[in-house]
Design an enzyme around this catalytic site. Structure first.
Site, PDB file in Angstrom:
ATOM      1  N   ASP A   1      -7.559   5.839  10.300  1.00  0.00           N
ATOM      2  CA  ASP A   1      -7.394   5.295   8.947  1.00  0.00           C
ATOM      3  C   ASP A   1      -8.395   4.145   8.771  1.00  0.00           C
ATOM      4  OD1 ASP A   1      -6.534   4.240   6.558  1.00  0.00           O
ATOM      5  OD2 ASP A   1      -4.558   3.617   7.275  1.00  0.00           O
TER       6      ASP A   1
ATOM      7  N   GLY B   1      -2.606   2.308   8.807  1.00  0.00           N
ATOM      8  CA  GLY B   1      -2.096   1.128   8.107  1.00  0.00           C
ATOM      9  C   GLY B   1      -3.021  -0.046   8.255  1.00  0.00           C
TER      10      GLY B   1
ATOM     11  N   GLU C   1      -9.689  -9.791  -5.276  1.00  0.00           N
ATOM     12  CA  GLU C   1      -8.525  -9.124  -5.887  1.00  0.00           C
ATOM     13  C   GLU C   1      -7.625 -10.120  -6.615  1.00  0.00           C
ATOM     14  OE1 GLU C   1      -7.795  -5.035  -3.356  1.00  0.00           O
ATOM     15  OE2 GLU C   1      -6.732  -6.811  -2.690  1.00  0.00           O
TER      16      GLU C   1
ATOM     17  N   GLY D   1     -12.746  -3.287   6.712  1.00  0.00           N
ATOM     18  CA  GLY D   1     -13.524  -4.438   6.233  1.00  0.00           C
ATOM     19  C   GLY D   1     -12.739  -5.739   6.385  1.00  0.00           C
ATOM     20  N   ASP D   2     -11.447  -5.657   6.196  1.00  0.00           N
ATOM     21  CA  ASP D   2     -10.617  -6.868   6.330  1.00  0.00           C
ATOM     22  C   ASP D   2     -10.592  -7.336   7.783  1.00  0.00           C
ATOM     23  OD1 ASP D   2     -10.071  -6.643   3.624  1.00  0.00           O
ATOM     24  OD2 ASP D   2      -8.352  -5.343   3.984  1.00  0.00           O
TER      25      ASP D   2
ATOM     26  N   ALA E   1      -9.399  -1.400  14.636  1.00  0.00           N
ATOM     27  CA  ALA E   1      -8.472  -1.310  13.496  1.00  0.00           C
ATOM     28  C   ALA E   1      -8.432   0.113  12.920  1.00  0.00           C
ATOM     29  CB  ALA E   1      -8.866  -2.315  12.415  1.00  0.00           C
TER      30      ALA E   1
ATOM     31  N   THR F   1     -21.727  -4.715   6.115  1.00  0.00           N
ATOM     32  CA  THR F   1     -21.031  -3.794   7.017  1.00  0.00           C
ATOM     33  C   THR F   1     -21.450  -2.370   6.665  1.00  0.00           C
ATOM     34  OG1 THR F   1     -19.127  -3.829   5.515  1.00  0.00           O
ATOM     35  CG2 THR F   1     -19.046  -5.313   7.391  1.00  0.00           C
TER      36      THR F   1
ATOM     37  N   ASP G   1       0.847  -1.197   0.000  1.00  0.00           N
ATOM     38  CA  ASP G   1       0.000   0.000   0.000  1.00  0.00           C
ATOM     39  C   ASP G   1       0.884   1.250   0.000  1.00  0.00           C
ATOM     40  OD1 ASP G   1      -2.111  -1.708   0.138  1.00  0.00           O
ATOM     41  OD2 ASP G   1      -2.709  -1.180   2.188  1.00  0.00           O
TER      42      ASP G   1
HETATM   43  O1  RIB Z   1      -9.043  -3.488   2.116  1.00  0.00           O
HETATM   44  C1  RIB Z   1      -7.929  -2.641   2.134  1.00  0.00           C
HETATM   45  C2  RIB Z   1      -6.937  -3.079   1.100  1.00  0.00           C
HETATM   46  O2  RIB Z   1      -7.496  -2.880  -0.166  1.00  0.00           O
HETATM   47  C3  RIB Z   1      -5.665  -2.280   1.103  1.00  0.00           C
HETATM   48  O3  RIB Z   1      -4.709  -2.786   1.992  1.00  0.00           O
HETATM   49  C4  RIB Z   1      -5.240  -2.311  -0.342  1.00  0.00           C
HETATM   50  O4  RIB Z   1      -4.131  -3.102  -0.584  1.00  0.00           O
HETATM   51  C5  RIB Z   1      -6.463  -2.789  -1.111  1.00  0.00           C
HETATM   52  O5  RIB Z   1      -6.277  -4.032  -1.603  1.00  0.00           O
END
Ligand code: RIB
Length: 308
Positions: free
Chosen positions: A249, A290, A143, A254-255, A285, A222, A17
């Site tokens: 940030d 980051g 992705e 979502g991750d 988070a 979400t 990123d």
């Molecule tokens: O979900 C966040 C992520 O989306 C970032 O870390 C970036 O790499 C994109 O893939």
């Protein structure tokens, strides 16, 4: 009582990123000055793997990086968090995936260049079958090539695993993928893309129901600071409140949510408890800069729950 340790597999992306902080998003054709630039390990797949490992799950990842310095730092970040890297291949002559992220006070916007992520192929899933067989839950995002996502979901279902699909970034999905998915987790804009219509508060449930009708086992949407909503055939429609925190940030929120949901379900939590655990993890988070660097440890999520 000791809880069962979660076992999570992630098949997905790894990106470096490139995060630029600026006061505001430039208008089309305009240049604005940024405040700072950071190179931070990211990628939806890798973020989810790191988050799951930090929450205490035995975590394995299948993915691909290039043979360049970015690829090396991504592998180091995963390793530092305790993710099993045996399924991540290094592709020579191809650049590691990059995400260009513009961070403003309100939110972020992201452009991803897939690079080596596009070389994460169905044959890598076949080669990683044994790694997948050790997990209870498979976490997927969008992705990497869709045929790889499908291959992973098919393999996991054959093995009787639970499949969580985070449909990000949003794209059209074949019905088969819905049918292979136990839990699909769009955010509001992904839900709008998938259903092809705007999602107003009053229409949230019916939009989510469309994804159930396509074959998903249940739908968790979400909603940022407004929390989350979930819909399952047995449990009906429910809302889960959000947590007010100071946002630094939102990248990777979502991750964090998806990883925690996977951990919770793997540990045997019921859906409402797992969604709440996921909401708390995501709230923590976003208080740090980051994606991977900002993922909280298990103890922090538990302490956060006690403070509420
Ligand atoms: O979900 C966040 C992520 O989306 C970032 O870390 C970036 O790499 C994109 O893939």
């Amino acid at each position: 009582m000791t809880r069962k340790r979660a076992r999570v597999a992630v098949v997905g992306s790894l990106n470096m990123d490139v995060v630029v902080k600026a006061n505001r998003v430039p208008k089309m054709g305009e240049t604005v000055m940024g405040e700072a630039v950071h190179f931070i390990p990211g990628g939806k797949g890798a973020n989810q793997a790191v988050a799951a490992a930090k929450l205490g799950a035995r975590t394995v990842m299948i993915g691909a990086v290039g043979d360049d310095p970015f690829g090396q730092s991504l592998l180091e970040s995963l390793q530092k968090s305790g993710v099993d890297l045996r399924g991540v291949k290094i592709v020579s002559g191809v650049a590691t995936g990059i995400a260009s992220i513009l961070l403003t006070e309100k939110d972020n916007s992201i452009v991803v260049v897939a690079g080596a992520n596009s070389r994460c192929l169905p044959e890598d899933v076949a080669a990683g079958r044994e790694l997948l067989s050790d997990a209870d839950v498979l976490l997927l995002q969008l992705e990497i090539p869709l045929e790889t996502v499908l291959a992973a979901a098919r393999t996991a279902k054959e093995m009787g695993k639970k499949v969580i699909l985070n449909p990000a970034p949003a794209r059209d999905l074949p019905d088969e993928l819905y049918r292979l998915t136990d839990v699909i987790t769009p955010n509001r804009s992904e839900l709008e893309f998938l259903t092809g219509r705007p999602v107003e508060e009053s229409g949230l449930e019916s939009s989510m129901k469309e994804l159930l009708d396509r074959g998903a086992g249940c739908v968790v949407t979400t909603l940022g600071e407004q929390g989350a909503a979930f819909l399952s055939p047995g449990g009906g429609f429910r809302r889960m409140k959000g947590y007010a925190v100071e946002v630094v940030d939102t990248t990777g929120a979502g991750d964090a949510f998806n990883a925690a949901l996977a951990c919770g379900l793997s540990e045997g939590m019921e859906l409402p408890a797992a969604v709440d655990f996921a909401g708390r993890t995501a709230a923590l988070a976003v208080t740090r800069l980051g994606a991977q660097d900002g993922m909280p440890q298990r103890k922090e999520v538990e302490d956060f729950a006690k403070r509420l």
